[in-house]
Design a protein around this motif. Structure first.
Motif, PDB file in Angstrom:
ATOM      1  N   SER A   1      43.031  46.624  35.849  1.00  0.00           N
ATOM      2  CA  SER A   1      42.169  45.750  35.049  1.00  0.00           C
ATOM      3  C   SER A   1      40.792  45.693  35.678  1.00  0.00           C
ATOM      4  O   SER A   1      40.599  46.089  36.837  1.00  0.00           O
ATOM      5  CB  SER A   1      42.756  44.334  34.982  1.00  0.00           C
ATOM      6  OG  SER A   1      42.744  43.753  36.286  1.00  0.00           O
ATOM      7  N   ILE A   2      39.829  45.158  34.932  1.00  0.00           N
ATOM      8  CA  ILE A   2      38.490  44.975  35.490  1.00  0.00           C
ATOM      9  C   ILE A   2      38.524  43.952  36.617  1.00  0.00           C
ATOM     10  O   ILE A   2      37.743  44.044  37.574  1.00  0.00           O
ATOM     11  CB  ILE A   2      37.473  44.569  34.401  1.00  0.00           C
ATOM     12  CG1 ILE A   2      36.063  44.445  35.000  1.00  0.00           C
ATOM     13  CG2 ILE A   2      37.890  43.306  33.688  1.00  0.00           C
ATOM     14  CD1 ILE A   2      35.536  45.668  35.721  1.00  0.00           C
ATOM     15  N   ALA A   3      39.415  42.973  36.549  1.00  0.00           N
ATOM     16  CA  ALA A   3      39.521  42.001  37.647  1.00  0.00           C
ATOM     17  C   ALA A   3      39.880  42.710  38.950  1.00  0.00           C
ATOM     18  O   ALA A   3      39.297  42.429  40.003  1.00  0.00           O
ATOM     19  CB  ALA A   3      40.554  40.934  37.302  1.00  0.00           C
ATOM     20  N   GLU A   4      40.847  43.637  38.887  1.00  0.00           N
ATOM     21  CA  GLU A   4      41.230  44.373  40.093  1.00  0.00           C
ATOM     22  C   GLU A   4      40.099  45.268  40.573  1.00  0.00           C
ATOM     23  O   GLU A   4      39.852  45.391  41.780  1.00  0.00           O
ATOM     24  CB  GLU A   4      42.485  45.211  39.826  1.00  0.00           C
ATOM     25  CG  GLU A   4      43.767  44.415  39.776  1.00  0.00           C
ATOM     26  CD  GLU A   4      44.993  45.316  39.848  1.00  0.00           C
ATOM     27  OE1 GLU A   4      44.891  46.438  40.386  1.00  0.00           O
ATOM     28  OE2 GLU A   4      46.053  44.887  39.353  1.00  0.00           O
ATOM     29  N   ARG A   5      39.410  45.900  39.648  1.00  0.00           N
ATOM     30  CA  ARG A   5      38.291  46.767  40.034  1.00  0.00           C
ATOM     31  C   ARG A   5      37.184  45.960  40.721  1.00  0.00           C
ATOM     32  O   ARG A   5      36.642  46.360  41.753  1.00  0.00           O
ATOM     33  CB  ARG A   5      37.730  47.481  38.806  1.00  0.00           C
ATOM     34  CG  ARG A   5      38.620  48.600  38.287  1.00  0.00           C
ATOM     35  CD  ARG A   5      38.006  49.278  37.060  1.00  0.00           C
ATOM     36  NE  ARG A   5      38.823  50.426  36.673  1.00  0.00           N
ATOM     37  CZ  ARG A   5      38.659  51.659  37.139  1.00  0.00           C
ATOM     38  NH1 ARG A   5      37.685  51.907  38.004  1.00  0.00           N
ATOM     39  NH2 ARG A   5      39.441  52.642  36.751  1.00  0.00           N
ATOM     40  N   LEU A   6      36.841  44.843  40.124  1.00  0.00           N
ATOM     41  CA  LEU A   6      35.777  44.019  40.672  1.00  0.00           C
ATOM     42  C   LEU A   6      36.151  43.472  42.049  1.00  0.00           C
ATOM     43  O   LEU A   6      35.335  43.483  42.983  1.00  0.00           O
ATOM     44  CB  LEU A   6      35.475  42.872  39.701  1.00  0.00           C
ATOM     45  CG  LEU A   6      34.200  42.072  39.908  1.00  0.00           C
ATOM     46  CD1 LEU A   6      32.973  42.967  39.943  1.00  0.00           C
ATOM     47  CD2 LEU A   6      34.073  41.010  38.812  1.00  0.00           C
ATOM     48  N   PHE A   7      37.393  43.053  42.199  1.00  0.00           N
ATOM     49  CA  PHE A   7      37.820  42.513  43.488  1.00  0.00           C
ATOM     50  C   PHE A   7      37.847  43.599  44.559  1.00  0.00           C
ATOM     51  O   PHE A   7      37.485  43.349  45.717  1.00  0.00           O
ATOM     52  CB  PHE A   7      39.196  41.853  43.368  1.00  0.00           C
ATOM     53  CG  PHE A   7      39.591  41.109  44.617  1.00  0.00           C
ATOM     54  CD1 PHE A   7      38.907  39.970  45.000  1.00  0.00           C
ATOM     55  CD2 PHE A   7      40.646  41.546  45.404  1.00  0.00           C
ATOM     56  CE1 PHE A   7      39.262  39.277  46.158  1.00  0.00           C
ATOM     57  CE2 PHE A   7      41.006  40.877  46.554  1.00  0.00           C
ATOM     58  CZ  PHE A   7      40.311  39.724  46.932  1.00  0.00           C
ATOM     59  N   ALA A   8      38.243  44.803  44.203  1.00  0.00           N
ATOM     60  CA  ALA A   8      38.225  45.902  45.171  1.00  0.00           C
ATOM     61  C   ALA A   8      36.804  46.242  45.594  1.00  0.00           C
ATOM     62  O   ALA A   8      36.531  46.513  46.773  1.00  0.00           O
ATOM     63  CB  ALA A   8      38.918  47.131  44.589  1.00  0.00           C
ATOM     64  N   LEU A   9      35.863  46.236  44.646  1.00  0.00           N
ATOM     65  CA  LEU A   9      34.458  46.477  44.986  1.00  0.00           C
ATOM     66  C   LEU A   9      33.949  45.423  45.967  1.00  0.00           C
ATOM     67  O   LEU A   9      33.231  45.744  46.924  1.00  0.00           O
ATOM     68  CB  LEU A   9      33.603  46.457  43.722  1.00  0.00           C
ATOM     69  CG  LEU A   9      33.697  47.672  42.801  1.00  0.00           C
ATOM     70  CD1 LEU A   9      33.074  47.356  41.443  1.00  0.00           C
ATOM     71  CD2 LEU A   9      33.004  48.879  43.435  1.00  0.00           C
ATOM     72  N   ILE A  10      34.325  44.171  45.747  1.00  0.00           N
ATOM     73  CA  ILE A  10      33.900  43.088  46.625  1.00  0.00           C
ATOM     74  C   ILE A  10      34.532  43.222  48.003  1.00  0.00           C
ATOM     75  O   ILE A  10      33.873  43.080  49.032  1.00  0.00           O
ATOM     76  CB  ILE A  10      34.247  41.723  45.993  1.00  0.00           C
ATOM     77  CG1 ILE A  10      33.363  41.472  44.774  1.00  0.00           C
ATOM     78  CG2 ILE A  10      34.120  40.593  47.000  1.00  0.00           C
ATOM     79  CD1 ILE A  10      33.837  40.333  43.896  1.00  0.00           C
ATOM     80  N   THR A  11      35.815  43.527  48.040  1.00  0.00           N
ATOM     81  CA  THR A  11      36.544  43.541  49.305  1.00  0.00           C
ATOM     82  C   THR A  11      36.241  44.775  50.142  1.00  0.00           C
ATOM     83  O   THR A  11      36.161  44.700  51.377  1.00  0.00           O
ATOM     84  CB  THR A  11      38.060  43.447  49.034  1.00  0.00           C
ATOM     85  OG1 THR A  11      38.325  42.315  48.210  1.00  0.00           O
ATOM     86  CG2 THR A  11      38.838  43.323  50.336  1.00  0.00           C
ATOM     87  N   LEU A  12      36.050  45.914  49.494  1.00  0.00           N
ATOM     88  CA  LEU A  12      35.842  47.172  50.216  1.00  0.00           C
ATOM     89  C   LEU A  12      34.394  47.647  50.189  1.00  0.00           C
ATOM     90  O   LEU A  12      34.049  48.611  50.875  1.00  0.00           O
ATOM     91  CB  LEU A  12      36.729  48.266  49.609  1.00  0.00           C
ATOM     92  CG  LEU A  12      38.231  48.014  49.624  1.00  0.00           C
ATOM     93  CD1 LEU A  12      38.963  49.135  48.890  1.00  0.00           C
ATOM     94  CD2 LEU A  12      38.747  47.888  51.055  1.00  0.00           C
ATOM     95  N   GLY A  13      33.552  46.982  49.418  1.00  0.00           N
ATOM     96  CA  GLY A  13      32.210  47.498  49.171  1.00  0.00           C
ATOM     97  C   GLY A  13      31.172  47.063  50.186  1.00  0.00           C
ATOM     98  O   GLY A  13      31.334  46.087  50.918  1.00  0.00           O
ATOM     99  N   ASP A  14      30.076  47.801  50.214  1.00  0.00           N
ATOM    100  CA  ASP A  14      28.886  47.495  51.001  1.00  0.00           C
ATOM    101  C   ASP A  14      27.725  48.257  50.381  1.00  0.00           C
ATOM    102  O   ASP A  14      27.775  48.603  49.195  1.00  0.00           O
ATOM    103  CB  ASP A  14      29.087  47.835  52.483  1.00  0.00           C
ATOM    104  CG  ASP A  14      29.561  49.261  52.713  1.00  0.00           C
ATOM    105  OD1 ASP A  14      29.226  50.158  51.920  1.00  0.00           O
ATOM    106  OD2 ASP A  14      30.279  49.500  53.718  1.00  0.00           O
ATOM    107  N   ASP A  15      26.680  48.537  51.151  1.00  0.00           N
ATOM    108  CA  ASP A  15      25.507  49.196  50.584  1.00  0.00           C
ATOM    109  C   ASP A  15      25.810  50.569  49.987  1.00  0.00           C
ATOM    110  O   ASP A  15      25.110  51.027  49.083  1.00  0.00           O
ATOM    111  CB  ASP A  15      24.415  49.333  51.657  1.00  0.00           C
ATOM    112  CG  ASP A  15      24.890  50.111  52.873  1.00  0.00           C
ATOM    113  OD1 ASP A  15      25.735  49.588  53.616  1.00  0.00           O
ATOM    114  OD2 ASP A  15      24.408  51.238  53.075  1.00  0.00           O
TER     115      ASP A  15
END
Length: 439
Positions: free
Chosen positions: A401-415
């Motif tokens: 889902s988009i919720a899972e995608r968004l949360f993964a971007l937040i948790t694993l993401g950076d610049d």
């Protein structure tokens, strides 16, 4: 200017999830289209539907990506860029050991200009298109910052630090000189392009009652000014305020007494607020900047988002570089999630998106101009790359889902996740070019 179109998955906040529930707080388009003309949003929606009405429009496509509004940072210090990640101290020791010496160098206009460029490059590399920014006590630090921001057509708010006591001699002004220098800067910069000025007492301990009184008058002398300072970040700091202002009922009351409260007043941190202080902030329309990486790094404490919002406080998200450890609001949100877990609360991905975009715009009273993709708003947006790292790409293969995608971007993401950054519809950062667009 011709209409431009940007096609990708697309999401933006339309309301605070607290008010309407998470599912009604956002709009998401799996195959979306963002139409921009003259630097402003024309329409946003499903690509297949919008394309039927478009002829001859230039379309830029971003596969395996997600477009969101640009991030908004409600508290950051540009002069501390060169001292980020300085080891081991709590707030007051950290100020004396690292911050004040670093800020002393900003008497040099060339140093300020070089740092401003690096600072803005970092903001854009991390997808931040608007920020509320501390300068130093030196007026030239603000001149250098605003010149660099104006050149890039960015929406930025900044101000000269007011500090007439309890700081090194090389960093102090006087109540009178601080007021005069601030007024000159306001006349020069406030309302120019997308710039706005913030009256900026560093925090209550470093300003005399006379300086705070003048700052309160100044805050109300010009339309649209901001007030930017610190509040209840650290327990030792709070005790110091009580000792310096024994006649006041508490830390917030010091600012309240001097008319430094109300709409467009932004207080960084607010980690140790009582219910009465929260109620006062809420009823006056003041805002608090939640700075999770800084609060954890300096051991200041855990911000209570539930308490703040229960009392109607406008809450924005801040990095607080250099006490904060990253320019990335994705990193801020990742740490915010952990702070809230420790408080027995929850930060779902749609609330996180709200805090970094529309919520921060509301904290700054700019939600009529930025924060989401409503028609007529300024076209500040970023492109998040689903394939930015091998781990992120692999994780998103399993997202349902988009919720899972968004949360993964937040948790694993950076610049590395920020593929491109746009301000007023023009690209101001391109990760794959390996350099800022303005370079």
């Amino acid at each position: 200017m011709p209409v431009k179109a940007y096609r990708s998955a697309l999401i933006h906040s339309i309301a605070n999830p607290r008010d309407v529930g998470s599912d009604a707080s956002y709009r998401y388009f799996e195959d979306g289209l963002l139409l921009v003309e003259d630097g402003h949003v024309v329409r946003v929606g499903d690509a297949q539907a919008l394309l039927q009405d478009l002829n001859g429009v230039d379309i830029t496509e971003f596969p395996n990506a997600l477009i969101t509004p640009g991030f908004i940072d409600t508290h950051i210090h540009y002069p501390q860029t060169g001292m980020i990640a300085s080891y081991g101290a709590q707030l007051l020791d950290w100020l004396n050991t690292y911050t004040f010496p670093a800020e002393g160098a900003f008497h040099d206009r060339d140093h300020a200009a070089k740092t401003a460029k690096v600072f803005l490059d970092e903001l854009l590399r991390n997808g931040t298109t608007t920020a509320l920014v501390f300068g130093t006590v030196h007026p030239q630090s603000v001149d250098a910052f605003f010149e660099a921001a104006l050149e890039r057509r960015l929406r930025m708010i900044a101000g000269k630090v007011l500090m007439d006591r309890n700081a090194p001699d090389y960093l102090t002004d006087t109540a009178e000189s601080g007021d005069a220098e601030s007024r000159a800067l306001i006349e020069r910069w406030h309302g120019k392009g997308r710039l706005a000025y913030a009256v900026t007492p560093r925090f209550a301990p470093t300003s005399s009652p006379e300086q705070l009184a003048l700052a309160g008058t100044l805050f109300h002398d010009y339309p649209g000014l901001y007030m930017h300072t610190h509040l209840s970040e650290n327990v030792q700091e709070i005790d110091w305020v009580k000792a310096l202002f024994p006649e006041r009922s508490g830390y917030l009351d010091v600012y309240d007494h001097h008319n430094l409260i109300g709409p467009r007043a932004v207080f960084a941190h607010g980690v140790h607020l009582c219910d009465a202080e929260c109620a006062r902030l809420g009823e006056t329309g003041s805002a608090v900047a939640f700075c999770p990486t800084s609060n954890l790094f300096l051991g200041s404490g855990l911000f209570d988002l539930e308490q703040a919002e229960t009392h109607g406080i406008r809450v924005g998200l801040g990095t607080d570089v250099g006490g904060g450890t990253s320019f990335s609001q994705l990193r801020s949100l990742s740490e915010a999630y952990k702070v809230m877990q420790l408080k027995g609360q929850n930060l779902d991905p749609f609330k996180a998106l709200y805090l970094a975009t529309l919520g921060s715009a509301r904290a700054l009273y700019l939600d009529d101009r930025i924060g989401n993709f409503e028609a007529g708003k300024e076209a500040d947006f970023i492109v998040l790359d689903y394939q930015a790292t091998p781990l992120l790409g692999f994780r998103l293969q399993h997202a349902r889902s988009i919720a899972e995608r968004l949360f993964a971007l937040i948790t694993l993401g950076d610049d590395r996740v920020i593929k491109a950054t746009y301000a007023l519809g023009e690209k101001v950062h391109d990760r794959d070019d390996g350099r800022p667009v303005s370079a």
